[in-house]
Scaffold this motif. Structure first.
Motif, PDB file in Angstrom:
ATOM      1  N   LYS A 114       0.833  -1.197   0.000  1.00 18.64           N
ATOM      2  CA  LYS A 114       0.000   0.000   0.000  1.00 18.64           C
ATOM      3  C   LYS A 114       0.869   1.248   0.000  1.00 18.64           C
ATOM      4  O   LYS A 114       1.765   1.384   0.822  1.00 18.64           O
ATOM      5  CB  LYS A 114      -0.888   0.040   1.248  1.00 18.64           C
ATOM      6  N   PRO A 115       0.580   2.147  -0.926  1.00 18.71           N
ATOM      7  CA  PRO A 115       1.340   3.394  -0.962  1.00 18.71           C
ATOM      8  C   PRO A 115       0.868   4.356   0.134  1.00 18.71           C
ATOM      9  O   PRO A 115      -0.250   4.245   0.624  1.00 18.71           O
ATOM     10  CB  PRO A 115       1.027   3.961  -2.346  1.00 18.71           C
ATOM     11  N   VAL A 116       1.737   5.282   0.475  1.00 18.54           N
ATOM     12  CA  VAL A 116       1.393   6.305   1.453  1.00 18.54           C
ATOM     13  C   VAL A 116       0.886   7.518   0.688  1.00 18.54           C
ATOM     14  O   VAL A 116       1.479   7.924  -0.304  1.00 18.54           O
ATOM     15  CB  VAL A 116       2.634   6.685   2.292  1.00 18.54           C
ATOM     16  N   GLY A 117      -0.232   8.077   1.135  1.00 19.25           N
ATOM     17  CA  GLY A 117      -0.770   9.290   0.518  1.00 19.25           C
ATOM     18  C   GLY A 117      -1.827   9.004  -0.527  1.00 19.25           C
ATOM     19  O   GLY A 117      -1.757   8.020  -1.256  1.00 19.25           O
ATOM     20  N   PHE A 118      -2.801   9.895  -0.597  1.00 17.98           N
ATOM     21  CA  PHE A 118      -3.939   9.707  -1.489  1.00 17.98           C
ATOM     22  C   PHE A 118      -3.526   9.720  -2.953  1.00 17.98           C
ATOM     23  O   PHE A 118      -3.990   8.902  -3.746  1.00 17.98           O
ATOM     24  CB  PHE A 118      -5.014  10.766  -1.224  1.00 17.98           C
ATOM     25  N   ASP A 119      -2.652  10.645  -3.356  1.00 20.78           N
ATOM     26  CA  ASP A 119      -2.256  10.717  -4.769  1.00 20.78           C
ATOM     27  C   ASP A 119      -1.573   9.438  -5.217  1.00 20.78           C
ATOM     28  O   ASP A 119      -1.843   8.935  -6.315  1.00 20.78           O
ATOM     29  CB  ASP A 119      -1.343  11.929  -5.007  1.00 20.78           C
ATOM     30  N   ASN A 120      -0.696   8.914  -4.386  1.00 17.54           N
ATOM     31  CA  ASN A 120      -0.034   7.652  -4.727  1.00 17.54           C
ATOM     32  C   ASN A 120      -1.041   6.508  -4.770  1.00 17.54           C
ATOM     33  O   ASN A 120      -0.952   5.623  -5.621  1.00 17.54           O
ATOM     34  CB  ASN A 120       1.073   7.326  -3.728  1.00 17.54           C
ATOM     35  N   PHE A 121      -2.004   6.541  -3.854  1.00 10.86           N
ATOM     36  CA  PHE A 121      -3.026   5.500  -3.855  1.00 10.86           C
ATOM     37  C   PHE A 121      -3.895   5.616  -5.108  1.00 10.86           C
ATOM     38  O   PHE A 121      -4.325   4.603  -5.659  1.00 10.86           O
ATOM     39  CB  PHE A 121      -3.872   5.578  -2.589  1.00 10.86           C
ATOM     40  N   MET A 122      -4.151   6.833  -5.569  1.00 11.65           N
ATOM     41  CA  MET A 122      -4.909   7.030  -6.814  1.00 11.65           C
ATOM     42  C   MET A 122      -4.184   6.363  -7.985  1.00 11.65           C
ATOM     43  O   MET A 122      -4.816   5.747  -8.845  1.00 11.65           O
ATOM     44  CB  MET A 122      -5.089   8.525  -7.108  1.00 11.65           C
ATOM     45  N   ASP A 123      -2.858   6.485  -8.028  1.00  9.24           N
ATOM     46  CA  ASP A 123      -2.085   5.842  -9.084  1.00  9.24           C
ATOM     47  C   ASP A 123      -2.259   4.324  -9.047  1.00  9.24           C
ATOM     48  O   ASP A 123      -2.438   3.683 -10.078  1.00  9.24           O
ATOM     49  CB  ASP A 123      -0.600   6.191  -8.968  1.00  9.24           C
ATOM     50  N   VAL A 124      -2.209   3.751  -7.843  1.00 11.76           N
ATOM     51  CA  VAL A 124      -2.395   2.305  -7.695  1.00 11.76           C
ATOM     52  C   VAL A 124      -3.807   1.909  -8.124  1.00 11.76           C
ATOM     53  O   VAL A 124      -3.997   0.935  -8.847  1.00 11.76           O
ATOM     54  CB  VAL A 124      -2.093   1.857  -6.247  1.00 11.76           C
ATOM     55  N   ALA A 125      -4.813   2.684  -7.697  1.00 13.57           N
ATOM     56  CA  ALA A 125      -6.201   2.395  -8.079  1.00 13.57           C
ATOM     57  C   ALA A 125      -6.364   2.423  -9.597  1.00 13.57           C
ATOM     58  O   ALA A 125      -7.042   1.575 -10.175  1.00 13.57           O
ATOM     59  CB  ALA A 125      -7.157   3.394  -7.422  1.00 13.57           C
ATOM     60  N   GLN A 126      -5.714   3.388 -10.249  1.00 16.51           N
ATOM     61  CA  GLN A 126      -5.794   3.473 -11.705  1.00 16.51           C
ATOM     62  C   GLN A 126      -5.177   2.238 -12.357  1.00 16.51           C
ATOM     63  O   GLN A 126      -5.750   1.668 -13.286  1.00 16.51           O
ATOM     64  CB  GLN A 126      -5.080   4.727 -12.204  1.00 16.51           C
ATOM     65  N   GLN A 127      -4.038   1.802 -11.859  1.00 17.27           N
ATOM     66  CA  GLN A 127      -3.382   0.624 -12.426  1.00 17.27           C
ATOM     67  C   GLN A 127      -4.228  -0.637 -12.205  1.00 17.27           C
ATOM     68  O   GLN A 127      -4.351  -1.470 -13.102  1.00 17.27           O
ATOM     69  CB  GLN A 127      -1.976   0.441 -11.828  1.00 17.27           C
TER      70      GLN A 127
END
Length: 140
Positions: A114-127
């Motif tokens: 799990k990435p830290v931070g919402f923006d990084n999590f958005m990138d993971v969600a997109q992938q």
């Protein structure tokens, strides 16, 4: 009822559930998100799927949960004749080599820390959305 198969999120941390749901909502994901708040709730879906309820297109699975841990859920899913082909993506805070090794030994399809931070999590969600909900072809 959605025309798209659901995604099952298995996560006990309410903040991570909220973060995941917000990330997918922001991405305007067409697939409905089902939430199991621990491994026991995840396993409770099995009889419903056995009786014909739509199988998830992907299962996002945390490892460190109360009652039934993620590796037990993974072992159960991958040993079930109906469910073993459902892609399972471990989405966890654990970077432990042993957890990664055991997850792959049990048949996990992907392991994401799990990435830290919402923006990084958005990138993971997109992938996750692009690969598991759009590009990946599942057996019928």
């Amino acid at each position: 009822m959605s025309a798209y198969p659901p995604i099952l999120l298995v996560e006990d941390n309410p903040l991570d559930v909220d973060l995941t749901l917000r990330a997918f909502q922001r991405r305007k994901l067409a697939n409905p998100i089902l939430v199991a708040r621990d491994g026991e709730e995840a396993l409770a879906w099995i009889p419903r799927w056995e009786s014909g309820e739509t199988l998830p297109t992907v299962i996002l699975l945390d490892l460190n949960m109360p009652r039934v841990d993620g590796l037990t859920v993974l072992r159960t899913l991958k040993s079930h004749p109906l469910l073993r082909r459902i892609p399972v993506v471990v989405l966890t805070t654990s970077k432990e080599d042993r957890d990664v090794q055991v997850a792959y030994d049990l048949g996990v399809n992907s392991y994401i820390v799990k990435p830290v931070g919402f923006d990084n999590f958005m990138d993971v969600a997109q992938q996750i959305e692009l690969y598991w909900c759009v590009i990946n072809e599942l057996p019928k």
